[in-house]
Motif scaffolding. Structure first.
Motif, PDB file in Angstrom:
ATOM      1  N   GLY A   1       0.800  -1.272   0.046  1.00  0.00           N
ATOM      2  CA  GLY A   1      -0.057   0.004  -0.063  1.00  0.00           C
ATOM      3  C   GLY A   1       0.829   1.331   0.011  1.00  0.00           C
ATOM      4  O   GLY A   1       0.472   2.239  -0.214  1.00  0.00           O
ATOM      5  N   GLY A   2       2.246   1.157   0.257  1.00  0.00           N
ATOM      6  CA  GLY A   2       2.874   2.313   0.099  1.00  0.00           C
ATOM      7  C   GLY A   2       3.475   2.793  -1.022  1.00  0.00           C
ATOM      8  O   GLY A   2       3.126   2.339  -2.353  1.00  0.00           O
ATOM      9  N   SER A   3       4.411   3.665  -1.037  1.00  0.00           N
ATOM     10  CA  SER A   3       4.806   4.333  -2.449  1.00  0.00           C
ATOM     11  C   SER A   3       6.218   4.325  -2.378  1.00  0.00           C
ATOM     12  O   SER A   3       7.035   4.591  -1.191  1.00  0.00           O
ATOM     13  N   LEU A   4       6.915   4.288  -3.489  1.00  0.00           N
ATOM     14  CA  LEU A   4       8.343   4.712  -3.420  1.00  0.00           C
ATOM     15  C   LEU A   4       8.550   5.265  -5.047  1.00  0.00           C
ATOM     16  O   LEU A   4       7.864   5.257  -5.947  1.00  0.00           O
ATOM     17  N   ARG A   5       9.447   6.237  -4.944  1.00  0.00           N
ATOM     18  CA  ARG A   5       9.790   6.763  -6.489  1.00  0.00           C
ATOM     19  C   ARG A   5      11.495   6.383  -6.801  1.00  0.00           C
ATOM     20  O   ARG A   5      12.302   6.985  -6.174  1.00  0.00           O
ATOM     21  N   LEU A   6      11.542   5.835  -8.135  1.00  0.00           N
ATOM     22  CA  LEU A   6      13.034   5.370  -8.659  1.00  0.00           C
ATOM     23  C   LEU A   6      13.161   6.463  -9.322  1.00  0.00           C
ATOM     24  O   LEU A   6      12.288   7.244  -9.995  1.00  0.00           O
TER      25      LEU A   6
END
Length: 127
Positions: free
Chosen positions: A15-20
């Motif tokens: 449910g979380g987010s990351l930005r590559l």
């Protein structure tokens, strides 16, 4: 020599987010379509997304549509992948690659079309 470097991976809960992010040096970045791929243990490398030079044409694999967004900043020689609503099945090593053309096309998933690759950044999504 072209140098492609990914960053931004990590461990995140479902449910979380990351930005590559991906930077490319010794490459006229604005002339190359760019792609993101991923590879989970024991599986083949799969295409996640592709973006043309202007940023106006995008391709996504079905499993990430509506959750992931690819973008680029040509002034910064940087490619991004915003990943939201992450799922455990998104766990993989994520690779950035420069395509040999300025555009993506229906065969964008073919790794053979990308001559320049980074070393990858690990994304782990816990349930």
């Amino acid at each position: 020599q072209v140098h492609v470097v990914e960053s931004g991976g990590g461990l995140v809960q479902a449910g979380g987010s990351l930005r590559l992010s991906c930077t490319a040096s010794e490459l006229t970045f604005r002339n190359y379509a760019m792609g993101w791929f991923r590879q989970a243990p024991g599986k083949e490398r799969e295409g996640v997304s592709c973006l043309n030079v202007s940023g106006g044409s995008t391709y996504y694999t079905d499993s990430v549509k509506g959750r992931f967004t690819i973008s680029r900043d040509n002034a910064k020689n940087t490619l991004y992948l915003q990943m939201n609503t992450l799922k455990p099945e998104d766990t993989a090593m994520y690779y950035c690659a420069a395509r040999g053309t300025s555009y993506c096309s229906d065969d964008w998933r073919g790794t053979w079309a990308y001559p320049y690759w980074g070393q990858g950044t690990q994304v782990t999504v816990s349930s």
